[in-house]
Design a protein around this motif. Structure first.
Motif, PDB file in Angstrom:
ATOM      1  N   GLY A  66      -3.810   5.469  -1.464  1.00  0.00           N
ATOM      2  CA  GLY A  66      -2.476   4.992  -1.829  1.00  0.00           C
ATOM      3  C   GLY A  66      -2.243   5.021  -3.327  1.00  0.00           C
ATOM      4  N   HIS A  67      -3.251   4.638  -4.099  1.00  0.00           N
ATOM      5  CA  HIS A  67      -3.107   4.636  -5.557  1.00  0.00           C
ATOM      6  C   HIS A  67      -2.996   6.062  -6.086  1.00  0.00           C
ATOM      7  CE1 HIS A  67      -3.359   3.183  -9.628  1.00  0.00           C
ATOM      8  NE2 HIS A  67      -4.458   3.879  -9.865  1.00  0.00           N
ATOM      9  N   GLU A  68      -3.833   6.983  -5.570  1.00  0.00           N
ATOM     10  CA  GLU A  68      -3.742   8.377  -5.997  1.00  0.00           C
ATOM     11  C   GLU A  68      -2.383   8.962  -5.660  1.00  0.00           C
ATOM     12  OE1 GLU A  68      -8.286  10.120  -5.713  1.00  0.00           O
ATOM     13  OE2 GLU A  68      -7.122   9.880  -3.875  1.00  0.00           O
ATOM     14  N   HIS A  69      -1.884   8.633  -4.480  1.00  0.00           N
ATOM     15  CA  HIS A  69      -0.576   9.161  -4.075  1.00  0.00           C
ATOM     16  C   HIS A  69       0.520   8.714  -5.040  1.00  0.00           C
ATOM     17  CE1 HIS A  69       2.607  10.516  -1.374  1.00  0.00           C
ATOM     18  NE2 HIS A  69       3.184   9.345  -1.559  1.00  0.00           N
ATOM     19  N   GLN A  70       0.467   7.471  -5.471  1.00  0.00           N
ATOM     20  CA  GLN A  70       1.480   6.987  -6.408  1.00  0.00           C
ATOM     21  C   GLN A  70       1.448   7.767  -7.722  1.00  0.00           C
ATOM     22  OE1 GLN A  70       3.831   4.611  -5.840  1.00  0.00           O
ATOM     23  NE2 GLN A  70       3.117   4.527  -3.725  1.00  0.00           N
ATOM     24  N   LEU A  71       0.268   8.240  -8.114  1.00  0.00           N
ATOM     25  CA  LEU A  71       0.128   8.944  -9.394  1.00  0.00           C
ATOM     26  C   LEU A  71       0.532  10.406  -9.311  1.00  0.00           C
ATOM     27  CD1 LEU A  71      -3.292   7.552 -10.707  1.00  0.00           C
ATOM     28  CD2 LEU A  71      -0.994   6.895 -11.403  1.00  0.00           C
ATOM     29  N   VAL A  72       0.370  11.045  -8.144  1.00  0.00           N
ATOM     30  CA  VAL A  72       0.536  12.495  -8.076  1.00  0.00           C
ATOM     31  C   VAL A  72       1.789  12.943  -7.336  1.00  0.00           C
ATOM     32  CG1 VAL A  72      -1.959  12.812  -8.177  1.00  0.00           C
ATOM     33  CG2 VAL A  72      -0.843  12.768  -5.956  1.00  0.00           C
ATOM     34  N   THR A  73       2.444  12.043  -6.601  1.00  0.00           N
ATOM     35  CA  THR A  73       3.608  12.484  -5.843  1.00  0.00           C
ATOM     36  C   THR A  73       4.795  12.780  -6.759  1.00  0.00           C
ATOM     37  OG1 THR A  73       5.090  11.947  -4.008  1.00  0.00           O
ATOM     38  CG2 THR A  73       4.446  10.140  -5.475  1.00  0.00           C
ATOM     39  N   THR A  74       5.565  13.795  -6.376  1.00  0.00           N
ATOM     40  CA  THR A  74       6.820  14.105  -7.071  1.00  0.00           C
ATOM     41  C   THR A  74       7.974  14.198  -6.080  1.00  0.00           C
ATOM     42  OG1 THR A  74       6.240  16.471  -6.961  1.00  0.00           O
ATOM     43  CG2 THR A  74       5.730  15.299  -9.012  1.00  0.00           C
ATOM     44  N   ASP A  75       7.796  13.578  -4.910  1.00  0.00           N
ATOM     45  CA  ASP A  75       8.852  13.573  -3.900  1.00  0.00           C
ATOM     46  C   ASP A  75      10.060  12.824  -4.455  1.00  0.00           C
ATOM     47  OD1 ASP A  75      10.544  13.073  -1.735  1.00  0.00           O
ATOM     48  OD2 ASP A  75       8.887  13.084  -0.313  1.00  0.00           O
TER      49      ASP A  75
ATOM     50  N   GLU B 105      10.836   9.462  -2.733  1.00  0.00           N
ATOM     51  CA  GLU B 105       9.889   8.394  -3.063  1.00  0.00           C
ATOM     52  C   GLU B 105      10.113   7.881  -4.476  1.00  0.00           C
ATOM     53  OE1 GLU B 105       5.753   8.681  -2.178  1.00  0.00           O
ATOM     54  OE2 GLU B 105       6.086  10.194  -0.629  1.00  0.00           O
ATOM     55  N   LEU B 106      10.338   8.785  -5.422  1.00  0.00           N
ATOM     56  CA  LEU B 106      10.538   8.357  -6.800  1.00  0.00           C
ATOM     57  C   LEU B 106      11.812   7.551  -6.947  1.00  0.00           C
ATOM     58  CD1 LEU B 106       9.445  11.610  -8.685  1.00  0.00           C
ATOM     59  CD2 LEU B 106       8.109   9.542  -8.245  1.00  0.00           C
ATOM     60  N   ALA B 107      12.876   7.960  -6.244  1.00  0.00           N
ATOM     61  CA  ALA B 107      14.128   7.203  -6.313  1.00  0.00           C
ATOM     62  C   ALA B 107      13.960   5.810  -5.712  1.00  0.00           C
ATOM     63  CB  ALA B 107      15.236   7.967  -5.588  1.00  0.00           C
ATOM     64  N   ASP B 108      13.248   5.745  -4.568  1.00  0.00           N
ATOM     65  CA  ASP B 108      13.020   4.445  -3.934  1.00  0.00           C
ATOM     66  C   ASP B 108      12.160   3.549  -4.824  1.00  0.00           C
ATOM     67  OD1 ASP B 108      13.098   2.685  -1.523  1.00  0.00           O
ATOM     68  OD2 ASP B 108      10.930   3.018  -1.578  1.00  0.00           O
ATOM     69  N   ARG B 109      11.166   4.137  -5.490  1.00  0.00           N
ATOM     70  CA  ARG B 109      10.317   3.359  -6.387  1.00  0.00           C
ATOM     71  C   ARG B 109      11.128   2.839  -7.575  1.00  0.00           C
ATOM     72  NH1 ARG B 109       5.429   6.544  -8.864  1.00  0.00           N
ATOM     73  NH2 ARG B 109       5.190   7.052  -6.651  1.00  0.00           N
ATOM     74  N   ALA B 110      12.023   3.694  -8.105  1.00  0.00           N
ATOM     75  CA  ALA B 110      12.854   3.265  -9.234  1.00  0.00           C
ATOM     76  C   ALA B 110      13.773   2.113  -8.829  1.00  0.00           C
ATOM     77  CB  ALA B 110      13.668   4.449  -9.754  1.00  0.00           C
ATOM     78  N   GLN B 111      14.323   2.179  -7.595  1.00  0.00           N
ATOM     79  CA  GLN B 111      15.183   1.094  -7.136  1.00  0.00           C
ATOM     80  C   GLN B 111      14.404  -0.208  -7.006  1.00  0.00           C
ATOM     81  OE1 GLN B 111      17.013   2.419  -3.514  1.00  0.00           O
ATOM     82  NE2 GLN B 111      18.428   3.821  -4.530  1.00  0.00           N
ATOM     83  N   ARG B 112      13.188  -0.116  -6.479  1.00  0.00           N
ATOM     84  CA  ARG B 112      12.370  -1.333  -6.342  1.00  0.00           C
ATOM     85  C   ARG B 112      12.023  -1.904  -7.711  1.00  0.00           C
ATOM     86  NH1 ARG B 112       9.417   1.747  -2.558  1.00  0.00           N
ATOM     87  NH2 ARG B 112       7.669   1.841  -4.037  1.00  0.00           N
TER      88      ARG B 112
END
Length: 588
Positions: free
Chosen positions: A555-564, A567-574
């Protein structure tokens, strides 16, 4: 909340649990020899089967004493049979040979002995289904030459021995040596026999079994790799995963990043991020490297000719090369830099100083005046026009550190090959430093940008050919297979890559790729229908084969390497919502 079921019934050979039943087995008989991954069939059983391996090391002194006693018993039995005229007991002779080999290995320190318990627990929804599953599991164990005995009247102990409690309640042990025990772990893919060294990297799970695909590029014939995939197949995600896992093992990594996808990873590991083309960021190609030799100035002049050829988007004529060489050396001399190494620490000139020298040659009444004027005019966009920002002054950020990322997103498309060539040169100067030898990886993402240019393609080819001599691997990543396979230089880059990774391919390119990599019809079908992150690892080193795998990340690696983007928009909203909540709490 309790740690176990609310109630259970203990039967002679099974347990009744809430929602199902289970039966346990202890493995009491093993084959004389085992191969790598010999437990794989049990681990890939289609039903719910828990496999538990309990390992207890035997102290070397006790192990040696027991082996001596065992050898003495076997030798005594063999001599007694011979004295009585009985036929030789071949099983006892084989056991004696095995014991002698173990004793020799133990004495040399090549291995150790372990007490090992192997237990199985099979789950089913009811007793009728369980009976059929038990027969299938015992037949599967028998096909592996394993004798699986039910834990009769010890059903509870058998079940608890397969729970993740690290407690062996049955204690049906067998002595294993190091090699046999290591072969029990499913840490290899059945389709791949890689040569592993000091830097193995988990690529993912085998697509057709539960085995893992582990690969060490630095243990292959050369350290280079090529990754081909269509857009959106997950090639950058996979490359960033490998980059992160190599950083864990103290491999220094340099990345040419066309779309600024590595920024988050770089910031997290405290790497050096250089955004070429961003306001205020300059990168001076006239800088002399810190590692200095007798031909340092000459090599810099030759690279500048290559770089300017890329700027002009066409090869230089012999006349233009001669004029440019004269102007470059004159530019250095104007700053007090000559062939004397003591002058190389002085401030380096910039590109505008070179055009000033060209203008001086153009103003002279010599045959080279016209060529110099043409070169100066064509370099004007890089000194006084739209592209001048990158070359306007001295270098602002030195490319040093365990991870260096050159981001090209802010460069116009017309200048990207130039920026990529600048980055490759800076990386090569670090790689070729004889005073700083270490494992390194150079990642060229979207390499098709460089392969379109003749000078860039030749530079990449030289890097692929020479990287191994400097303990460095080159990772070429591209979505346009035609740019690699359609040129002699591109095919040479592939030929010099011992690690070849193919992810999902477009139908228009699959035939060309199948011919280049000698794919079977099944492999072609797999690559055409592969999901994101699914790929085919083709190793060309000794003893290697091919393996289909699925890239996996924590999960931690995914947060660092994803460019979806989603996902990035949802993370920015949170993040925004969290920040707003914190602000409101501060106001209260």
């Amino acid at each position: 909340m309790g740690l176990g079921p609310s109630a259970l019934r203990v039967n002679a050979r099974s347990l009744d649990l809430p929602g199902g039943v289970c039966a346990s087995f202890a493995v009491t008989g093993y084959p004389r020899e085992v191969g790598a991954g010999w437990l794989e069939p049990l681990l890939t059983y289609p039903g719910r089967l828990d496999v538990s391996l309990h390992i207890d090391p035997i102290p070397p002194l006790i192990a040696a004493q027991r082996l001596r006693r065992q050898l003495a018993r076997l030798e005594s039995a063999s001599r007694a049979d011979a004295q009585r005229g009985r036929l030789a007991d071949f099983a006892a002779e084989a056991a004696a040979d095995d014991a002698a080999e173990l004793a020799a290995s133990l004495a040399r320190g090549h291995g150790r002995l372990f007490r090992v318990g192997l237990y199985l627990t099979l789950h089913a929804p009811d007793a009728g289904v369980l009976e059929g599953e038990v027969q299938r599991v015992r037949a599967l164990a028998a096909s592996l030459l394993l004798d699986a005995q039910p834990t009769t009247f010890r059903a509870l102990q058998g079940w608890t021995s397969t729970l993740p409690l690290a407690h062996d309640s049955v204690r049906a042990r067998r002595v294993f040596d190091t090699a046999a025990l290591a072969a029990a772990f499913p840490f290899t893919s059945p389709d791949l026999q890689p040569v592993l060294g000091d830097t193995p990297v988990l690529y993912g799970l085998n697509a057709y079994s539960s085995g893992v695909v582990v690969w060490d590029r630095f243990a292959q014939d050369n350290y280079n790799s090529v990754t081909l995939a269509r857009s959106g197949a997950g090639k950058s995600y996979f490359t960033k995963l490998e980059t992160l896992r190599l950083l864990y093992q103290d491999v220094h990594v340099a990345v040419i990043d066309p779309e600024d996808e590595y920024r988050q990873l770089c910031d997290h590991v405290a790497g050096t991020h250089i955004a070429l083309g961003a306001p205020g960021v300059c990168f001076n190609p006239f800088d002399l490297p810190e590692e200095q030799g007798e031909d340092t100035l000459i090599r810099r002049a030759l690279f500048l000719q290559t770089l300017i050829g890329a700027m002009l988007t066409q090869p230089l004529t012999p006349a233009a090369r001669a004029v440019l060489d004269r102007a470059i050396l004159a530019t250095y001399r104007a700053r007090g830099i000559s062939s004397d190494p003591r002058t190389w620490a002085r401030p380096a000139p910039v590109l505008a100083d070179l055009t000033a020298q060209l203008d001086a040659i153009a103003a002279s009444q010599t045959p080279e005046a016209g060529t110099a004027a043409d070169l100066s005019a064509r370099l004007a966009p890089y000194t006084a026009g739209s592209y001048r920002g990158l070359f306007a002054g001295p270098t602002t950020t030195r490319p040093t550190g365990h991870l260096v990322v050159f981001s090209l997103r802010d460069l116009p498309d017309e200048v990207r090959p130039v920026g990529m060539l600048l980055a490759l040169d800076a990386i090569w100067r670090t790689v070729a430093n004889p005073d700083d030898r270490r494992r390194r990886l150079v990642v060229v993402d979207e390499a098709w940008t460089l392969m379109r240019d003749d000078e860039g393609a030749r530079f990449l080819y030289r890097l692929a050919k020479s990287a191994r001599k400097h303990w460095t691997g080159l990772a070429v990543v591209t979505q346009d297979a035609g740019d690699l396979l359609g040129s002699d230089l591109g095919r040479a880059v592939i030929a010099n890559s011992a690690t070849q990774i193919l992810l999902r391919q477009a139908p228009q390119a699959i035939d060309q790729i199948a011919d280049a990599f000698d794919l079977t019809d099944g492999e072609k079908t797999f690559l055409l229908a592969a999901d994101r992150g699914h790929g085919l690892l083709c190793g060309t080193g000794a003893g290697s084969d091919r393996a289909a795998f699925t890239a996996v990340a924590s999960g931690h690696e995914h947060q660092l390497v994803t460019t979806d983007p989603a996902e990035l928009a949802d993370r920015a909203q949170r993040d925004d919502a969290t920040a707003a909540t914190d602000t409101e709490a501060d106001h209260r």
